[in-house]
Scaffold this motif. Sequence first.
Motif, PDB file in Angstrom:
ATOM      1  N   ALA A  31       1.239  -1.005   0.066  1.00  0.00           N
ATOM      2  CA  ALA A  31       0.708  -0.011  -0.200  1.00  0.00           C
ATOM      3  C   ALA A  31       1.168   1.549  -0.256  1.00  0.00           C
ATOM      4  CB  ALA A  31      -0.896  -0.049   1.469  1.00  0.00           C
ATOM      5  N   PRO A  32       0.124   1.449  -0.538  1.00  0.00           N
ATOM      6  CA  PRO A  32       1.603   3.604  -0.735  1.00  0.00           C
ATOM      7  C   PRO A  32       0.965   5.004   0.497  1.00  0.00           C
ATOM      8  CG  PRO A  32      -0.717   3.631  -2.694  1.00  0.00           C
ATOM      9  CD  PRO A  32      -0.572   2.597  -2.081  1.00  0.00           C
ATOM     10  N   GLY A  33       0.281   4.183   1.179  1.00  0.00           N
ATOM     11  CA  GLY A  33      -0.192   4.746   2.279  1.00  0.00           C
ATOM     12  C   GLY A  33       0.140   3.547   3.848  1.00  0.00           C
ATOM     13  N   ALA A  34      -0.131   4.625   5.235  1.00  0.00           N
ATOM     14  CA  ALA A  34      -0.140   3.189   6.006  1.00  0.00           C
ATOM     15  C   ALA A  34      -2.018   3.786   6.568  1.00  0.00           C
ATOM     16  CB  ALA A  34       0.558   4.310   7.148  1.00  0.00           C
ATOM     17  N   GLY A  35      -2.861   4.597   5.932  1.00  0.00           N
ATOM     18  CA  GLY A  35      -4.001   4.372   6.221  1.00  0.00           C
ATOM     19  C   GLY A  35      -4.237   5.105   7.442  1.00  0.00           C
ATOM     20  N   ASP A  36      -3.304   6.001   7.276  1.00  0.00           N
ATOM     21  CA  ASP A  36      -3.976   7.084   8.827  1.00  0.00           C
ATOM     22  C   ASP A  36      -4.913   8.203   8.226  1.00  0.00           C
ATOM     23  OD1 ASP A  36      -3.660   9.678  10.459  1.00  0.00           O
ATOM     24  OD2 ASP A  36      -1.736   8.756  10.832  1.00  0.00           O
ATOM     25  N   PRO A  37      -6.611   8.252   8.938  1.00  0.00           N
ATOM     26  CA  PRO A  37      -7.647   8.609   8.591  1.00  0.00           C
ATOM     27  C   PRO A  37      -6.744  10.220   7.795  1.00  0.00           C
ATOM     28  CG  PRO A  37      -8.069   7.722  10.048  1.00  0.00           C
ATOM     29  CD  PRO A  37      -6.864   7.922  10.211  1.00  0.00           C
ATOM     30  N   TYR A  38      -6.363  10.773   8.829  1.00  0.00           N
ATOM     31  CA  TYR A  38      -5.531  13.187   8.334  1.00  0.00           C
ATOM     32  C   TYR A  38      -4.849  13.132   7.443  1.00  0.00           C
ATOM     33  CZ  TYR A  38      -8.128  14.052  12.765  1.00  0.00           C
ATOM     34  OH  TYR A  38      -9.022  14.338  14.033  1.00  0.00           O
ATOM     35  N   PHE A  39      -4.122  11.852   6.663  1.00  0.00           N
ATOM     36  CA  PHE A  39      -2.809  11.942   6.299  1.00  0.00           C
ATOM     37  C   PHE A  39      -2.976  10.449   5.357  1.00  0.00           C
ATOM     38  CE2 PHE A  39      -1.563  14.844   9.620  1.00  0.00           C
ATOM     39  CZ  PHE A  39      -1.971  15.972   8.750  1.00  0.00           C
TER      40      PHE A  39
END
Length: 500
Positions: A31-39
């Motif tokens: 995944a290209p992100g860690a799943g942080d809802p804000y960022f």
Amino acid sequence: MSIRSKATTAVASAAAMTLFAGTALAASPGAPGAGDPYFPEYGNGGYDVSHYDIRLNYNPNGDQLSGTTTILARATQDLTQFNLDFLLKVKSVRVNNAPASFVSDDGELTLTPRGGVRKGQDLTIVVTYADTPSAVKDRNGITPWTKTPDGALAIGEPEISSWWYPSNDHPTDKATFDVNVAVPNGVEAISNGTFVGQTRQINGWTRWNWRSTKPQATYLTFLAIGQFEIRQYAAPNGQPVVNAYSERLGEHTDAAKSSIERTPEVTEFLVENFGPYPFEAQGGVVTPDLGYALENQTRSTYDDAFFRRGANTYVVAHEVAHQWFGDSVSVHHWRDIWLNEGFASYAEFLWSEHVGEGTAQENADFIYDSYPADDEFWQVLPGDPGPSNVFHGAVYDRGALAVHALRVAVGDEKFFEILKTWLAEKRYGDATIEEFIALAERVSGQQLDQLFQTWLFTKGKPAEAPGRPADAAKSLSVKAEPKSRAKIQLTHELLGAHKH
């Protein structure tokens, strides 16, 4: 910005498909992100980093940075490709000693290793790069990298690493660090952890070597380069202390030293309240050009304006408290920022009581009375401030009121037991607000949902300041503030710019 290696992504992807063909394994991109809802774009998935070795050359003349970062990691799934967070121009990438194709696009460095990666496989990732960091902006048009008259500052929250080393840039993936920076002779390069020596090079440069042996979040890893006076000594507990003062502080120099040199004393006091200090070194850096203070692990960094009115140990107490709240125990998501700022702000209350400049109750009363009921301040929720308000004053001040409300509700004995238990159980990890509430209820034996709902998750000014009797005369005002408030107000004045 888009950069492609000579080896095409298509070829590497085909090789990965060949490796995984005929097996029952479901290989896919990380995944290209860690799943942080804000960022959502912060961090990455598919692997876990254990160590960064950052080896750089920096020339203040022209803000020229070049170097190589070696990342030790382990795959947490079968991978055809995975991402690093990085903005600078990449020259080459190797994964497990083989050249890997890569694409760099708007802060996402996508790597396609030859043959793919198996779950549980150890990874050695080597990225070589060169760029002018101050000229590089992210998708929002900003850069936290600061070019100074005599060097540079790589300091920022919630992100900074993308401007000087590739990483999995989220607090949930901590690692140990070696930071080695070569600069022209006569220039200092300061980072986290323990100073492990200098190496004189034949080209008229000196390499500065720093090592962090405890788990450390990427945004807490910093670099300060320039002309600094460095003081090194042992704290009473035997730990190394490294303090650094920019030679451009001018009339603020003595006030800064009168504050930062007391870091071991402040640390010793907070140990009594929070439990064992979690890291291997102590210290601080004071410099112009920053605009805020930041709790870089083991070595907080302060703008010199904090000391324009004289010594200010309140900001020191705030940033040292973060070594526990924020550095050792980090946010699971950036929405959990109250766990950092509410408790660091409350540490100022504790320090105020300790030095006899105002009780925690007096400080809580003062903050409560400082904001009228119709002030926008009361519309920001410390427990869920939103991505644009992560560093809003309410997260700090109303956040501290929430902590005081907990102290009043459970009493001092249970309050400090809650803090020490929390910091011991979550040491070197990450956590959520909900986990803290559950622990507070477990340790205190009380139902605390309504307390936290009122102070963290309900808009509007609560009916009374925490701990103040309902029929007490509201006599506190700005004219009758506890002595500590002038210092605390200055702390928040600058920390309002905490982000960049």
